[in-house]
Design a protein around this motif. Sequence first.
Motif, PDB file in Angstrom:
ATOM      1  N   LEU A 105      55.761  53.063  44.919  1.00  0.00           N
ATOM      2  CA  LEU A 105      57.120  53.623  44.071  1.00  0.00           C
ATOM      3  C   LEU A 105      58.194  52.282  43.919  1.00  0.00           C
ATOM      4  N   TYR A 106      58.262  51.623  44.829  1.00  0.00           N
ATOM      5  CA  TYR A 106      59.050  50.316  44.926  1.00  0.00           C
ATOM      6  C   TYR A 106      58.502  49.373  43.765  1.00  0.00           C
ATOM      7  N   SER A 107      57.283  49.140  43.588  1.00  0.00           N
ATOM      8  CA  SER A 107      56.711  48.094  42.814  1.00  0.00           C
ATOM      9  C   SER A 107      56.737  48.621  41.429  1.00  0.00           C
ATOM     10  N   VAL A 108      56.880  50.251  41.322  1.00  0.00           N
ATOM     11  CA  VAL A 108      56.970  50.758  39.809  1.00  0.00           C
ATOM     12  C   VAL A 108      58.564  50.351  39.392  1.00  0.00           C
ATOM     13  N   GLN A 233      48.011  48.897  36.668  1.00  0.00           N
ATOM     14  CA  GLN A 233      47.294  48.221  35.401  1.00  0.00           C
ATOM     15  C   GLN A 233      47.070  46.715  35.803  1.00  0.00           C
ATOM     16  N   LYS A 234      48.198  46.111  36.336  1.00  0.00           N
ATOM     17  CA  LYS A 234      48.157  44.810  36.696  1.00  0.00           C
ATOM     18  C   LYS A 234      47.197  44.326  37.767  1.00  0.00           C
ATOM     19  N   ARG A 235      47.148  45.314  38.745  1.00  0.00           N
ATOM     20  CA  ARG A 235      46.145  45.075  39.748  1.00  0.00           C
ATOM     21  C   ARG A 235      44.666  45.496  39.429  1.00  0.00           C
ATOM     22  N   ALA A 236      44.359  46.091  38.422  1.00  0.00           N
ATOM     23  CA  ALA A 236      43.069  46.325  37.918  1.00  0.00           C
ATOM     24  C   ALA A 236      42.735  44.960  37.071  1.00  0.00           C
ATOM     25  N   ARG A 237      43.666  44.363  36.334  1.00  0.00           N
ATOM     26  CA  ARG A 237      43.416  43.088  35.662  1.00  0.00           C
ATOM     27  C   ARG A 237      43.259  41.932  36.707  1.00  0.00           C
ATOM     28  N   PHE A 238      44.058  41.921  37.690  1.00  0.00           N
ATOM     29  CA  PHE A 238      43.856  40.888  38.371  1.00  0.00           C
ATOM     30  C   PHE A 238      42.521  40.844  39.216  1.00  0.00           C
ATOM     31  N   GLU A 246      41.063  43.551  46.547  1.00  0.00           N
ATOM     32  CA  GLU A 246      42.013  44.645  46.654  1.00  0.00           C
ATOM     33  C   GLU A 246      43.326  44.442  47.377  1.00  0.00           C
ATOM     34  N   TYR A 247      43.018  43.928  48.597  1.00  0.00           N
ATOM     35  CA  TYR A 247      44.224  43.488  49.195  1.00  0.00           C
ATOM     36  C   TYR A 247      45.200  42.388  48.740  1.00  0.00           C
ATOM     37  N   ASP A 248      44.414  41.350  48.282  1.00  0.00           N
ATOM     38  CA  ASP A 248      45.153  40.388  47.415  1.00  0.00           C
ATOM     39  C   ASP A 248      45.960  40.873  46.013  1.00  0.00           C
ATOM     40  N   ALA A 249      44.955  41.717  45.298  1.00  0.00           N
ATOM     41  CA  ALA A 249      45.589  42.045  44.047  1.00  0.00           C
ATOM     42  C   ALA A 249      46.774  43.182  44.478  1.00  0.00           C
ATOM     43  N   VAL A 250      46.834  43.874  45.364  1.00  0.00           N
ATOM     44  CA  VAL A 250      47.859  44.813  45.851  1.00  0.00           C
ATOM     45  C   VAL A 250      49.207  44.084  46.335  1.00  0.00           C
ATOM     46  N   THR A 253      50.805  42.218  43.211  1.00  0.00           N
ATOM     47  CA  THR A 253      51.475  43.087  42.400  1.00  0.00           C
ATOM     48  C   THR A 253      52.567  43.972  42.905  1.00  0.00           C
ATOM     49  N   SER A 254      52.858  43.672  44.241  1.00  0.00           N
ATOM     50  CA  SER A 254      53.832  44.303  44.860  1.00  0.00           C
ATOM     51  C   SER A 254      55.157  44.309  44.465  1.00  0.00           C
ATOM     52  N   LEU A 255      55.461  43.270  43.852  1.00  0.00           N
ATOM     53  CA  LEU A 255      56.805  42.812  43.405  1.00  0.00           C
ATOM     54  C   LEU A 255      56.587  42.015  41.951  1.00  0.00           C
ATOM     55  N   LYS A 256      57.514  42.595  41.127  1.00  0.00           N
ATOM     56  CA  LYS A 256      57.074  41.766  39.593  1.00  0.00           C
ATOM     57  C   LYS A 256      57.529  40.398  39.808  1.00  0.00           C
TER      58      LYS A 256
END
Length: 416
Positions: A105-108, A233-238, A246-250, A253-256
């Motif tokens: 939620l925070y990342s959104v 969406q950014k996670r999927a693209r990365f 998955e760990y690195d992508a999450v 993208t946890s912060l803009k």
Amino acid sequence: MGLATGCQINLKNVFSRKNYFYPDSPKGYQISQFDLPICENGFLNIGSKKVQIQRIHMEEDAGKTTHHSGYSLVNLNRAGVPLCEVVSGPDMTSSAEAGTYLRGLYSVVTSLGICDGNLQEGNFRCDANVSIKPKGSATLGTRTEIKNVNSFRFVEKAIDFEVARQKQVIAAGGKIVQETRLYDSDKNVTVSMRSKEEAHDYRYFPDPDLMTVELESSWVEKIRSSLPELPEQKRARFTSEYGLNEYDAVFVTSLKSLADFFENTLPLVSGDKKASAKAIANLLSGEVARLSNDSGLEISQSKLAPSHLAEVVQLLQSSLISNQGAKQVINAVWKTGEKVSDIVDREGLKQVSDLGAIEPAVEKIIAANPDNVAAYLGGKEKLLGFFVGQVMKETGGKANPALIQELVKKKLKGSL
């Protein structure tokens, strides 16, 4: 926020008065929404689980009451400030899932720019409702609400404590009382604050001083079309474009600010993009994350720039500095913003990759450890790490560990 979480947007909105009498509410009521909120029936994915978002509505903030030995204080500096409240469904079954949901939620909200996410100032905080039930039962037990927790880690710890407390109460033959509790992070306990009302106890009614807000569907669609790329969406693209796991992508993208830093750094590194992306992600989730946690600063608030990190990655990939050297450089740049090359030269961090210079140190360590040599040759191959570590120590940490390993293997094989 509603559009980003797949909510139905209600075009007709009514603001209500939520009546309660506590010191933190000087008017005796709080402007909120009840039966006609702006957003309803959305969701947020956390891994393979979909957490329902029942509603998102606007309301005014209350003051903050702090309790001390023998007296209480009320701080009204945020009373009346509008806030966005997100109400999730009872879909989370552990403190870890609650933490993952909150981080998502925070990342959104930070990627949308509707919240600066300063947890210390209470800009993003959580009321956690906790209840337990017998295994196999479909009925949730009486819930308690842990109020205004402003740390992901503290939310998880508070939930764990509260679950254990409720189990203990029921095991002792007691009953859970519906109440609001506070979390004391120093003692890691929740403390009873006041009894918790049901919705009808607040005597909601439409605020007579505030008009109904009617939105135009064209305005809603205009906002929908202007939504930025969301964290999921950014996670999927990365993952697909840069090969991040998955760990690195999450994490990235946890912060803009973190995602932007990653994407601004990558084009500055020459060579294989996927290898560079992995190296950048490793540094961001390692030393940069540590510095951010220790200083309480986001990466955008530090003196580290994408050009700095790109140069560090380039030096690492060329074996001109070690992983430890990279950490030292990042640590210095974070505080000073000076040139990477100046730090490397001043601190003598250039890695030795000359086999002729490393060979004497390798031979010295092998000669000094005949028992370990015999054990290695006898099948204990894990001792290779011991030899590499000793040579690194002998060379002051400046020798290239990959070359040391190659040379140690060669020399030990020659001992047969």
